[in-house]
Design a protein around this motif. Structure first.
Motif, PDB file in Angstrom:
ATOM      1  N   ILE A  69       0.755  -1.309   0.191  1.00  0.00           N
ATOM      2  CA  ILE A  69       0.070  -0.237  -0.114  1.00  0.00           C
ATOM      3  C   ILE A  69       0.846   1.176   0.042  1.00  0.00           C
ATOM      4  O   ILE A  69       0.982   2.714  -0.815  1.00  0.00           O
ATOM      5  N   LEU A  70       1.938   1.137   1.289  1.00  0.00           N
ATOM      6  CA  LEU A  70       2.366   2.415   0.916  1.00  0.00           C
ATOM      7  C   LEU A  70       3.821   2.702  -0.412  1.00  0.00           C
ATOM      8  O   LEU A  70       3.717   3.329  -0.800  1.00  0.00           O
ATOM      9  N   ARG A  71       3.735   1.122  -1.218  1.00  0.00           N
ATOM     10  CA  ARG A  71       4.933   2.088  -2.315  1.00  0.00           C
ATOM     11  C   ARG A  71       3.664   2.157  -2.942  1.00  0.00           C
ATOM     12  O   ARG A  71       3.569   3.176  -3.790  1.00  0.00           O
ATOM     13  N   ARG A  72       2.421   2.008  -2.966  1.00  0.00           N
ATOM     14  CA  ARG A  72       1.580   2.841  -3.936  1.00  0.00           C
ATOM     15  C   ARG A  72       1.090   3.822  -3.931  1.00  0.00           C
ATOM     16  O   ARG A  72       0.379   4.481  -4.760  1.00  0.00           O
ATOM     17  N   GLU A  73       0.510   3.842  -2.343  1.00  0.00           N
ATOM     18  CA  GLU A  73      -0.012   5.375  -2.677  1.00  0.00           C
ATOM     19  C   GLU A  73       1.699   6.793  -1.693  1.00  0.00           C
ATOM     20  O   GLU A  73       0.863   7.495  -1.675  1.00  0.00           O
ATOM     21  N   ASN A  74       2.484   5.835  -1.337  1.00  0.00           N
ATOM     22  CA  ASN A  74       2.875   7.211  -0.843  1.00  0.00           C
ATOM     23  C   ASN A  74       3.930   7.585  -0.868  1.00  0.00           C
ATOM     24  O   ASN A  74       5.363   7.712  -0.521  1.00  0.00           O
ATOM     25  N   LEU A  75       4.175   7.726  -2.598  1.00  0.00           N
ATOM     26  CA  LEU A  75       5.374   8.498  -2.791  1.00  0.00           C
ATOM     27  C   LEU A  75       5.008   9.193  -4.089  1.00  0.00           C
ATOM     28  O   LEU A  75       4.231   8.909  -4.633  1.00  0.00           O
ATOM     29  N   SER A  76       5.978  10.444  -3.348  1.00  0.00           N
ATOM     30  CA  SER A  76       5.243  11.750  -4.273  1.00  0.00           C
ATOM     31  C   SER A  76       6.630  12.881  -5.030  1.00  0.00           C
ATOM     32  O   SER A  76       7.125  12.803  -4.102  1.00  0.00           O
ATOM     33  N   ASP A  77       6.048  12.657  -5.846  1.00  0.00           N
ATOM     34  CA  ASP A  77       7.396  13.112  -6.662  1.00  0.00           C
ATOM     35  C   ASP A  77       6.962  15.218  -6.578  1.00  0.00           C
ATOM     36  O   ASP A  77       6.404  15.274  -7.610  1.00  0.00           O
ATOM     37  N   PRO A  78       7.774  15.878  -6.115  1.00  0.00           N
ATOM     38  CA  PRO A  78       7.911  16.994  -6.061  1.00  0.00           C
ATOM     39  C   PRO A  78       7.618  18.146  -8.200  1.00  0.00           C
ATOM     40  O   PRO A  78       6.902  19.459  -8.183  1.00  0.00           O
ATOM     41  N   SER A  79       8.691  17.991  -8.095  1.00  0.00           N
ATOM     42  CA  SER A  79       9.290  18.218  -9.852  1.00  0.00           C
ATOM     43  C   SER A  79       7.602  17.950 -10.549  1.00  0.00           C
ATOM     44  O   SER A  79       7.991  18.876 -11.648  1.00  0.00           O
TER      45      SER A  79
END
Length: 643
Positions: free
Chosen positions: A87-97
């Motif tokens: 779940i964390l791998r799918r939903e808790n990685l974001s790229d501000p760029s």
């Protein structure tokens, strides 16, 4: 851990300048590749999104909410942790760029054949298709959706007063030890953080002013704390979440030893046999020039110098082994292979020794060892090598590289949960490794900054490691912040309250408050202060200061909540570890597809396989053998050598 006024780490370590130098544009050869002006597609966005996996993950999360992974039998607990990580791998990685592109970034150097087989000095070309991914100067990522990054308003920065949070909730009145680990665990964390991230020195042109409350005797009113350097390339009118730049490489590449610029790396290398500089007595050289003296960089202390010296010695030992095995290799080849080996050894020690020591729940220990060795286990890995390409069966090292659809970077949330200053004791009991005889009882400031030079001259390295190995660090709980760090004099003479600074830093990076952070980690949030802590007096003090449980700072909530058995820190923080401890290995080519003999050499891989923190200590400090007798983990308390 750190003692600076900016981020969780200062700027550089042994022999490196206090302020990183910008990378010069390359001259000659192919033209430089401009850094990415926006997100680039990376593979893995379809990671375990089938119905079967989603059902499995949903059941795992339900069981975690109803029972708790830590209350289950080990095999069931591991199954639940696997679903939570999905779940964390799918939903808790974001790229501000993707929202705020980097502009005017340093150019990516031209690609050379060496990039295929060695780590670059600045972290570029770890991913050959995305050469700017994770390099020095790349933006921090996020472990929360970008829309949940808080706006940095005066209300968010100052309510309640960070100084009052420090005084009323963090001040250590009685030392609370973490009895399952030794003080080397605190020093190791600082050593690792210097490799992982730096927000740089504070921006003294922009100050946060914190009015003092009646009775506060701080030396200035208002207290002034320099703002952190958020993205210096960000347009003033940019629409998007606050973000900042990592001044060092995002990769786990030993940059605290090897530097992040050509100038830094040149300074630490001897130019002969691949080795790094050591003095005649076997310690790292400390230059007198203040511009490159590491002891004048905020955050430097004796514990950091101890590990830097130990692993420079280890690098040189690896060079000796490789030179004996491959006598035709030149200085550059020996250096690059030894760097790969030592960086991998650092990652292994942190994965299968430090983190299991500080999260010593049986299920967590098994999960971390599976990260490195797979469910097949260490004995099978040592005897037969990899049985499968699966990270679950045979571990992450040597498996395929995986980014999960988001460019790799360290994250602001990762930096925030690693603010673990309570680990530091206020006093250090220095004793001899031979017989446990007392030598000195020193307060932390005597070991910090330029004073660390005096400690190195006064005490043998073996005695220092013994003293740290036989004493406890502090527990990572409320009212256990080192007193010396609440009124700490930096090498530049400025006196700071690091506890108040820690609170401010997390707020100004837009990291949500504790309750919302829990929700974003897929956990239930406490509905009252009594649910946050079972200490009625502490709950009352929290309510008096915050008024609303939703306002509780992330760090305060992490320190207050119930911890799983054996844990030195919170279960909420562990959710970031579940995700990022694997990701830093999964995304790194030199821990995955290129963790193989053709890159490291057979002798190099054998060195990583056959060594751990204990063997490193005993190779360079054999006088520690009696203290380490019977100790399975070098970060657990050692045996005292007194009669």
């Amino acid at each position: 851990m750190s003692t600076d006024t900016s981020g969780p780490a200062g700027t550089r370590t042994a022999g490196a300048p206090a302020v990183p130098r910008p990378r010069a544009a390359p001259t000659g050869g192919p033209p430089a590749v401009p850094a990415s002006a926006g997100p680039r597609p990376v593979p893995g966005s379809d990671y375990r999104r089938t119905l079967l996996w989603r059902v499995y993950d949903g059941v795992a999360q339900l069981v975690d909410h109803r029972v708790g992974w830590d209350r289950l039998p080990r095999s069931l607990g591991l199954a639940v942790l696997g679903g939570l990580r999905n779940i964390l791998r799918r939903e808790n990685l974001s790229d501000p760029s993707s929202r705020v592109p980097v502009v005017d970034a340093s150019p990516v150097p031209p690609r050379t054949p060496q990039h295929l087989v060695a780590r670059s000095v600045d972290g570029s070309y770890n991913d050959l298709d995305h050469p700017d991914m994770g390099m020095a100067g790349a933006r921090f990522g996020r472990n929360i959706p970008l829309d949940n990054v808080l706006p940095v308003t005066d209300d968010e920065l100052l309510r309640p007063s960070p100084r009052e949070v420090s005084r009323r909730l963090l001040t250590r009145t009685t030392f609370q030890p973490a009895e399952t680990v030794n003080t080397l665990a605190a020093a190791w964390l600082q050593f690792m953080i210097r490799d992982w991230f730096s927000h740089g020195q504070g921006d003294t042109s922009r100050l946060v002013e914190i009015p003092l409350e009646p009775g506060d005797t701080w030396w200035e009113d208002p207290m002034r704390i320099p703002r952190i350097h958020t993205d210096p390339t960000r347009p003033a009118d940019a629409d998007g979440p606050v973000t900042s730049i990592n001044e060092v490489s995002h990769w786990w590449d030993g940059s605290s030893l090897y530097g992040t610029t050509p100038e830094e790396q040149q300074r630490v290398r001897t130019g002969s046999d691949g080795k790094l500089h050591l003095t005649e007595d076997g310690t790292i050289p400390l230059p007198e020039d203040p511009a490159i003296d590491p002891t004048r960089v905020p955050g430097w202390w004796t514990g950091l110098g101890m590990f830097a010296t130990l692993f420079v010695r280890e690098h040189n030992a690896v060079c000796d082994r490789l030179r004996a095995e491959y006598p035709d290799w030149d200085d550059e080849e020996l250096f690059q292979r030894a760097r790969l080996v030592v960086s991998a050894l650092l990652a292994k020690i942190h994965t299968v020794e430090w983190t299991p020591a500080i999260t010593s729940h049986p299920t967590a220990v098994s999960a971390l060892r599976i990260n490195w060795f797979g469910i097949a286990g260490e004995r099978i890995a040592r005897t037969f090598g990899r049985l499968s390409g699966s990270e679950v069966v045979s571990g992450i090292p040597g498996a395929g590289t995986a980014h999960y659809g988001v460019p790799f970077s360290l994250t602001e949330e990762f930096a925030s949960v690693y603010r673990m200053h309570p680990l530091l004791p206020d006093d250090f009991d220095i004793r001899t490794a031979d017989g446990d005889r007392p030598l000195a009882l020193l307060a932390f400031p005597a070991l910090a900054g330029p004073h660390s030079r005096e400690i190195t001259d006064r005490f043998a390295l073996g005695d220092l490691f013994y003293s740290f190995g036989t004493t406890h660090p502090g527990a990572i709980v409320l009212r256990n912040f080192p007193r010396s760090l609440q009124s700490f004099e930096r090498p530049d003479g400025k006196v700071i309250d690091l506890a108040a600074t820690d609170i401010l830093r997390i707020r100004e990076l837009g990291v949500p408050r504790y309750c919302q952070f829990r929700r974003l980690m897929h956990l239930a949030a406490p509905r009252s202060f009594a649910e946050l802590t079972d200490d009625a007096g502490l709950a009352a003090d929290l309510e008096d200061l915050y008024g609303d449980v939703e306002r509780v700072d992330l760090m305060v909530g992490l320190f207050a909540e119930r911890r799983p058995a054996g844990f030195a820190f919170s279960d909420t923080a562990f959710r970031i570890f579940i995700l990022m401890a694997s990701r830093r290995l999964n995304s790194d080519r030199f821990f995955t597809r290129d963790f193989r003999p053709e890159i490291y050499s057979p002798a190099g891989l054998a060195w990583v396989r056959d060594n751990d923190m204990r063997t490193v200590l005993l190779r360079h400090l054999p006088q520690l053998r009696p203290a380490l007798r019977g100790v399975d983990n070098a970060f657990a308390p050692w045996t005292r050598t007194s009669a």
